[in-house]
Design a protein around this motif. Structure first.
Motif, PDB file in Angstrom:
ATOM      1  N   MET A  94       0.818  -1.212   0.000  1.00  0.00           N
ATOM      2  CA  MET A  94       0.000   0.000   0.000  1.00  0.00           C
ATOM      3  C   MET A  94       0.860   1.275   0.000  1.00  0.00           C
ATOM      4  N   TYR A  95       1.915   1.309   0.796  1.00  0.00           N
ATOM      5  CA  TYR A  95       2.753   2.502   0.869  1.00  0.00           C
ATOM      6  C   TYR A  95       3.386   2.805  -0.484  1.00  0.00           C
ATOM      7  N   SER A  96       4.035   1.823  -1.081  1.00  0.00           N
ATOM      8  CA  SER A  96       4.714   2.046  -2.359  1.00  0.00           C
ATOM      9  C   SER A  96       3.719   2.347  -3.475  1.00  0.00           C
ATOM     10  N   THR A  97       2.535   1.725  -3.409  1.00  0.00           N
ATOM     11  CA  THR A  97       1.499   1.993  -4.406  1.00  0.00           C
ATOM     12  C   THR A  97       1.013   3.433  -4.315  1.00  0.00           C
ATOM     13  N   LEU A  98       0.765   3.885  -3.105  1.00  0.00           N
ATOM     14  CA  LEU A  98       0.277   5.254  -2.886  1.00  0.00           C
ATOM     15  C   LEU A  98       1.314   6.280  -3.334  1.00  0.00           C
ATOM     16  N   LEU A  99       2.569   6.067  -2.965  1.00  0.00           N
ATOM     17  CA  LEU A  99       3.619   7.003  -3.349  1.00  0.00           C
ATOM     18  C   LEU A  99       3.774   7.064  -4.866  1.00  0.00           C
ATOM     19  N   ALA A 100       3.786   5.895  -5.511  1.00  0.00           N
ATOM     20  CA  ALA A 100       3.931   5.857  -6.974  1.00  0.00           C
ATOM     21  C   ALA A 100       2.764   6.551  -7.660  1.00  0.00           C
ATOM     22  N   GLN A 101       1.553   6.316  -7.165  1.00  0.00           N
ATOM     23  CA  GLN A 101       0.380   6.907  -7.804  1.00  0.00           C
ATOM     24  C   GLN A 101       0.367   8.424  -7.666  1.00  0.00           C
ATOM     25  N   LEU A 102       0.759   8.941  -6.503  1.00  0.00           N
ATOM     26  CA  LEU A 102       0.788  10.387  -6.318  1.00  0.00           C
ATOM     27  C   LEU A 102       1.912  11.035  -7.130  1.00  0.00           C
ATOM     28  N   LEU A 103       3.062  10.363  -7.225  1.00  0.00           N
ATOM     29  CA  LEU A 103       4.121  10.871  -8.091  1.00  0.00           C
ATOM     30  C   LEU A 103       3.642  10.911  -9.539  1.00  0.00           C
ATOM     31  N   GLY A 104       2.907   9.861  -9.934  1.00  0.00           N
ATOM     32  CA  GLY A 104       2.355   9.831 -11.281  1.00  0.00           C
ATOM     33  C   GLY A 104       1.361  10.953 -11.516  1.00  0.00           C
ATOM     34  N   LEU A 105       0.510  11.222 -10.524  1.00  0.00           N
ATOM     35  CA  LEU A 105      -0.469  12.307 -10.652  1.00  0.00           C
ATOM     36  C   LEU A 105       0.234  13.664 -10.774  1.00  0.00           C
ATOM     37  N   TRP A 106       1.258  13.872  -9.958  1.00  0.00           N
ATOM     38  CA  TRP A 106       2.025  15.121 -10.032  1.00  0.00           C
ATOM     39  C   TRP A 106       2.680  15.283 -11.407  1.00  0.00           C
ATOM     40  N   PHE A 107       3.267  14.216 -11.907  1.00  0.00           N
ATOM     41  CA  PHE A 107       3.897  14.250 -13.230  1.00  0.00           C
ATOM     42  C   PHE A 107       2.874  14.576 -14.317  1.00  0.00           C
ATOM     43  N   ILE A 108       1.708  13.963 -14.249  1.00  0.00           N
ATOM     44  CA  ILE A 108       0.659  14.224 -15.242  1.00  0.00           C
ATOM     45  C   ILE A 108       0.232  15.689 -15.193  1.00  0.00           C
ATOM     46  N   LEU A 109       0.058  16.220 -13.970  1.00  0.00           N
ATOM     47  CA  LEU A 109      -0.329  17.628 -13.828  1.00  0.00           C
ATOM     48  C   LEU A 109       0.740  18.556 -14.394  1.00  0.00           C
ATOM     49  N   GLU A 110       2.007  18.263 -14.114  1.00  0.00           N
ATOM     50  CA  GLU A 110       3.096  19.086 -14.672  1.00  0.00           C
ATOM     51  C   GLU A 110       3.068  19.055 -16.198  1.00  0.00           C
ATOM     52  N   PHE A 111       2.836  17.889 -16.760  1.00  0.00           N
ATOM     53  CA  PHE A 111       2.790  17.746 -18.219  1.00  0.00           C
ATOM     54  C   PHE A 111       1.621  18.535 -18.800  1.00  0.00           C
ATOM     55  N   VAL A 112       0.455  18.383 -18.202  1.00  0.00           N
ATOM     56  CA  VAL A 112      -0.751  19.034 -18.727  1.00  0.00           C
ATOM     57  C   VAL A 112      -0.640  20.556 -18.625  1.00  0.00           C
TER      58      VAL A 112
END
Length: 560
Positions: free
Chosen positions: A521-539
């Motif tokens: 759960m910890y690694s999944t949550l961290l990866a998903q939030l990093l992914g969300l941040w990256f997507i927002l930066e891209f958009v």
């Protein structure tokens, strides 16, 4: 003009101070809620049938015997239990310590999140939004029930989140110091610490073994850096020392534990029993020359076929993705594992060699069937929602304590813990708790936590796919997306950590054993939030580029 600039700067400083005050107040509220949720529950830990493998070495040492290996369990977590019981002589110290480590994992989550900002130059997402996103992640981790209940278990899952948090923090520090800052001493220090924690993580929870190797892979770049000779030497010495400290005791302690040799080969055999049965039938039908006699193979084939059918009626609810119950084949006193041992007359080495031979043979002769099994198992984690999250609002603890009593009431267990008074007291309290209708409930004041967990679980696969596509665009495009190269690589790496965990479990056993997923759960949550941040930066950057082109005079031409 100077007065106006000074006024604007003063206003911004005031805003920053106000935000920092508000941010730290939110952090205090989250941690206060996390502490309250943990310590309002009974502090006696929860046991299950696997607990004895972790607890037995500590209790034996505390009652005058030798600290040894039990049921193939690595020494690290039993050593942790021994130290706690030796220092405090109270089983509640286990829960308190694991709760404390869980809270530390939440703090390390925030530190890791803040440090990750260094991987984006000129970030489009402001610091306030970035900090809030990290705080949401920490709140989900700290306040969600599965984290809290895991910390109550006498299992290595109780400290895995803390070790994973330290591993990711050290990884990000190593990457920043080596690739961005070029700080030699700090790079080596973080690399050695990362190697130690990665090996330790794989030791306490072998399902993280492949992921731990993945975490260590960036350190290979250190050996390709010219002019860093002494740094390479110091890291090599630190790595060897870390491996020796963690692996040599395990090597010597496991020599007297037969299950350390038999568990993995037997698991591979029983989990892939149907494919192995079909391969045995094919080998017998074609009279293939093998290192085993035809009579022996016929007896093992008939026994395996019979026991697979028995397992389907004995426990129909188990291992739906396999189509039979692998635990029945492995643990039933009359099933195939016992019959195979009799067939080889108790020769453990020969029995394990047979298991490995046929596991390797199905990869050679039936690779598509084995890969299909692996794919089905991987799908359990990813589709239709990510099962690392558990969005339930409540969980019964009374039944968990009843299970604890049953799990530790076996005569072999009872004989050992009766000689240790704190264990006797623990069992008395557990029996009393088992008679109460205890339940962990998500507080009504925090309804957003289970909703957030649900949203994260159903959006995980989508965010993974989008992040990977955008990372591919960033990797293939130079110039325009250069500032996102590092964060794109970090996001892919973080998602790969979970994929490596799942791939290892899917290849060896089954992800239907839910703890193999929820421990991520910890690694999944961290990866998903990093992914969300990256997507927002891209958009946001893409939107800015389109707005700039729209504001350009006609015929001015495009600018990068």
């Amino acid at each position: 003009m100077i007065a106006q600039l000074a006024s604007n700067q003063s206003f911004r400083l005031g805003e920053d101070s106000l935000w920092r005050l508000f941010y730290w107040a939110l952090i205090a509220l989250v941690f206060a809620g996390a502490i309250w949720q943990r310590f309002r529950l009974p502090l006696d830990p929860i046991a299950d049938p696997d607990t004895w493998g972790y607890l037995s070495p500590a209790l034996r040492k505390l009652t005058g015997a030798e600290f040894g290996h039990t049921n193939g369990r690595n020494f690290a977590y039993p050593g942790f239990l021994f130290l706690l019981l030796r220092l405090f002589a109270d089983f509640r110290a286990i829960t308190i310590t694991q709760h404390f480590l869980g809270l530390l994992a939440g703090a390390v989550f925030l530190l890791t999140w803040k440090r990750a900002r260094i991987f984006v130059s000129n970030p489009r997402i402001g610091r306030v939004a970035h900090d809030l996103l990290g705080l949401v992640g920490a709140a989900i981790f700290l306040l969600q029930w599965q984290t809290i209940v895991f910390e109550k278990d006498i299992r290595p899952e109780g400290i895995c989140a803390f070790v994973v948090s330290i591993t990711f923090y050290l990884l990000i520090q190593f990457l920043a110091c080596f690739f961005l800052k070029h700080r030699r001493t700090a790079t080596v220090a973080y690399a050695i610490a990362l190697a130690f924690t990665a090996i330790f993580l794989a030791s306490i929870k072998p399902s993280f073994g492949l992921a731990s190797l993945l975490v260590l892979s960036p350190i290979i770049a250190l050996f390709g850096r010219s002019g860093w000779s002494w740094q390479k030497v110091w890291f090599s010495l630190g790595f060897v020392f870390s491996a020796a400290v963690l692996l040599l005791p395990e090597h010597f302690l496991s020599r007297n534990d037969e299950m350390s040799r038999t568990f993995l080969p037997t698991t591979l055999f029983v989990v892939h029993a149907e494919i192995i049965r079909d391969q045995l039938a094919n080998d017998l039908a074609k009279n293939v020359s093998l290192p085993y006699s035809r009579d022996r193979l016929e007896r093992l084939y008939l026994a395996l076929r019979t026991e697979i059918e028995k397992s389907r009626t004995a426990r129909q609810y188990a291992y739906h993705s396999l189509g039979f119950d692998a635990d029945f084949l492995m643990y039933d006193p009359n099933s195939i594992a016992v019959q195979a041992r009799r067939e080889f007359r108790g020769d453990v080495a020969a029995l394990c060699a047979f298991y490995r031979f046929y596991y390797g043979r199905i990869w050679e002769k039936r690779p598509l069937q084995v890969l299909a099994k692996v794919a089905r198992q991987m799908q359990i984690f990813y589709l239709p929602y990510c099962r690392a999250y558990d969005p339930r609002i409540s969980r019964k603890l009374g039944g968990e304590y009843q299970y604890s009593v049953v799990s530790l009431s076996d005569p072999i267990c009872r004989k050992v813990w009766l000689g240790y008074p704190p264990a006797v007291d623990f069992m008395k309290r557990t029996e009393e708790l088992a008679r109460r209708e205890l339940r962990f409930r998500q507080p009504l004041l925090l309804p957003l936590i289970p909703i957030a967990v649900l949203l994260m679980s159903i959006s995980y696969s989508t965010s993974l796919a989008v992040a990977l596509i955008l990372a591919g665009i960033v990797a293939l495009t130079s110039g325009r997306w250069r500032r996102l190269h590092f964060i794109a690589a970090l996001v892919v790496f973080s998602f790969s950590f979970n994929a490596a965990c799942c791939l290892e479990v899917a290849t060896i056993i089954s992800l239907e054993i839910r703890r193999y997923m929820t421990v991520q759960m910890y690694s999944t949550l961290l990866a998903q939030l990093l992914g969300l941040w990256f997507i927002l930066e891209f958009v946001v950057q893409m939107w800015e580029c389109r707005r700039q082109r729209a504001l350009q005079p006609t015929g001015a031409g495009d600018k990068p």
